[in-house]
Design a protein around this motif. Sequence first.
Motif, PDB file in Angstrom:
ATOM      1  N   TYR A  28       0.822  -1.206   0.000  1.00 58.71           N
ATOM      2  CA  TYR A  28       0.000   0.000   0.000  1.00 58.71           C
ATOM      3  C   TYR A  28       0.860   1.262   0.000  1.00 58.71           C
ATOM      4  N   GLU A  29       1.998   1.185   0.671  1.00 59.80           N
ATOM      5  CA  GLU A  29       2.914   2.333   0.668  1.00 59.80           C
ATOM      6  C   GLU A  29       3.419   2.619  -0.744  1.00 59.80           C
ATOM      7  N   GLU A  30       3.783   1.572  -1.461  1.00 61.22           N
ATOM      8  CA  GLU A  30       4.251   1.760  -2.842  1.00 61.22           C
ATOM      9  C   GLU A  30       3.137   2.249  -3.751  1.00 61.22           C
ATOM     10  N   GLU A  31       1.916   1.771  -3.531  1.00 64.51           N
ATOM     11  CA  GLU A  31       0.784   2.267  -4.317  1.00 64.51           C
ATOM     12  C   GLU A  31       0.564   3.758  -4.073  1.00 64.51           C
ATOM     13  N   ALA A  32       0.662   4.165  -2.814  1.00 63.77           N
ATOM     14  CA  ALA A  32       0.477   5.580  -2.490  1.00 63.77           C
ATOM     15  C   ALA A  32       1.595   6.426  -3.097  1.00 63.77           C
ATOM     16  N   LYS A  33       2.818   5.927  -3.055  1.00 58.48           N
ATOM     17  CA  LYS A  33       3.937   6.665  -3.659  1.00 58.48           C
ATOM     18  C   LYS A  33       3.759   6.771  -5.169  1.00 58.48           C
ATOM     19  N   ALA A  34       3.294   5.695  -5.795  1.00 57.73           N
ATOM     20  CA  ALA A  34       3.052   5.731  -7.244  1.00 57.73           C
ATOM     21  C   ALA A  34       1.934   6.706  -7.576  1.00 57.73           C
ATOM     22  N   ALA A  35       0.884   6.717  -6.751  1.00 57.80           N
ATOM     23  CA  ALA A  35      -0.217   7.655  -6.981  1.00 57.80           C
ATOM     24  C   ALA A  35       0.268   9.096  -6.825  1.00 57.80           C
ATOM     25  N   TRP A  36       1.149   9.342  -5.852  1.00 53.60           N
ATOM     26  CA  TRP A  36       1.704  10.683  -5.672  1.00 53.60           C
ATOM     27  C   TRP A  36       2.543  11.079  -6.887  1.00 53.60           C
ATOM     28  N   SER A  37       3.309  10.133  -7.407  1.00 54.43           N
ATOM     29  CA  SER A  37       4.097  10.417  -8.611  1.00 54.43           C
ATOM     30  C   SER A  37       3.190  10.808  -9.766  1.00 54.43           C
ATOM     31  N   GLN A  38       2.026  10.175  -9.857  1.00 57.23           N
ATOM     32  CA  GLN A  38       1.082  10.527 -10.918  1.00 57.23           C
ATOM     33  C   GLN A  38       0.524  11.932 -10.707  1.00 57.23           C
ATOM     34  N   VAL A 152      -3.693   6.575  -0.164  1.00 56.37           N
ATOM     35  CA  VAL A 152      -3.294   6.989   1.190  1.00 56.37           C
ATOM     36  C   VAL A 152      -4.305   6.479   2.206  1.00 56.37           C
ATOM     37  N   ARG A 153      -5.577   6.529   1.878  1.00 54.88           N
ATOM     38  CA  ARG A 153      -6.603   6.010   2.785  1.00 54.88           C
ATOM     39  C   ARG A 153      -6.369   4.532   3.074  1.00 54.88           C
ATOM     40  N   ARG A 154      -6.099   3.768   2.029  1.00 52.82           N
ATOM     41  CA  ARG A 154      -5.866   2.328   2.184  1.00 52.82           C
ATOM     42  C   ARG A 154      -4.619   2.082   3.035  1.00 52.82           C
ATOM     43  N   TYR A 155      -3.549   2.812   2.762  1.00 53.53           N
ATOM     44  CA  TYR A 155      -2.292   2.664   3.515  1.00 53.53           C
ATOM     45  C   TYR A 155      -2.476   3.058   4.981  1.00 53.53           C
ATOM     46  N   ASN A 156      -3.045   4.237   5.208  1.00 51.25           N
ATOM     47  CA  ASN A 156      -3.240   4.706   6.585  1.00 51.25           C
ATOM     48  C   ASN A 156      -4.184   3.788   7.362  1.00 51.25           C
TER      49      ASN A 156
END
Length: 195
Positions: A28-38, A152-156
């Motif tokens: 989930y952390e990597e997904e959030a980082k990828a979403a931030w990159s987008q 971020v919601r999923r990660y948090n």
Amino acid sequence: MRVLPRLLAIVALVSVLAGCGVNNIPTYEEEAKAAWSQVLNQYQRRADLIPNLVETVKGYAAQEREVLTEVTEARARATQMTVPPDILTNPEAFQRFQEAQGQVGSALSRLLAIVENYPDLKSNQNFLALQSQLEGTENRIAVARRDYIEAVRRYNTELRTFPGRLWAMTLYAGNEPMANFTVADETMQNPQVRF
């Protein structure tokens, strides 16, 4: 024979750990980082796109404005010119008249060339295209921000709920909840439309 039970125990432990969410936090952390990159990618797209679009519109508007100004000025000069009664016998007056009309014709030729080569090339259409591109860019940013918010919601949530909380306390003790977008108080005000 003692190796087989240990091997089975290790396989069972790995299966249990894999199925119980031990990998959810880094995933989930990597997904959030990828979403931030987008999100950053869309902001960069806007930063790259808008100056080019604005310059294109300004260029086309200037080109049309220049040609239309030339046509208007040439027409004004041609209509302000008084035609003497002896124009047909006065070579100088005839030459001035011909030059004035030639300027109008030349300006009209440039205008017609623009219209013929680019029949849909009109400043208002360029501004509409700019508006459409800006709206599309803002929509892309909104979608990227929405995807980031969800990641971020999923990660948090994983950091704060069971069993993720257990993994966060043991294996991922350094992981902190990620920040999310906030809305400024001014943005929450109703916009005032004035005509």
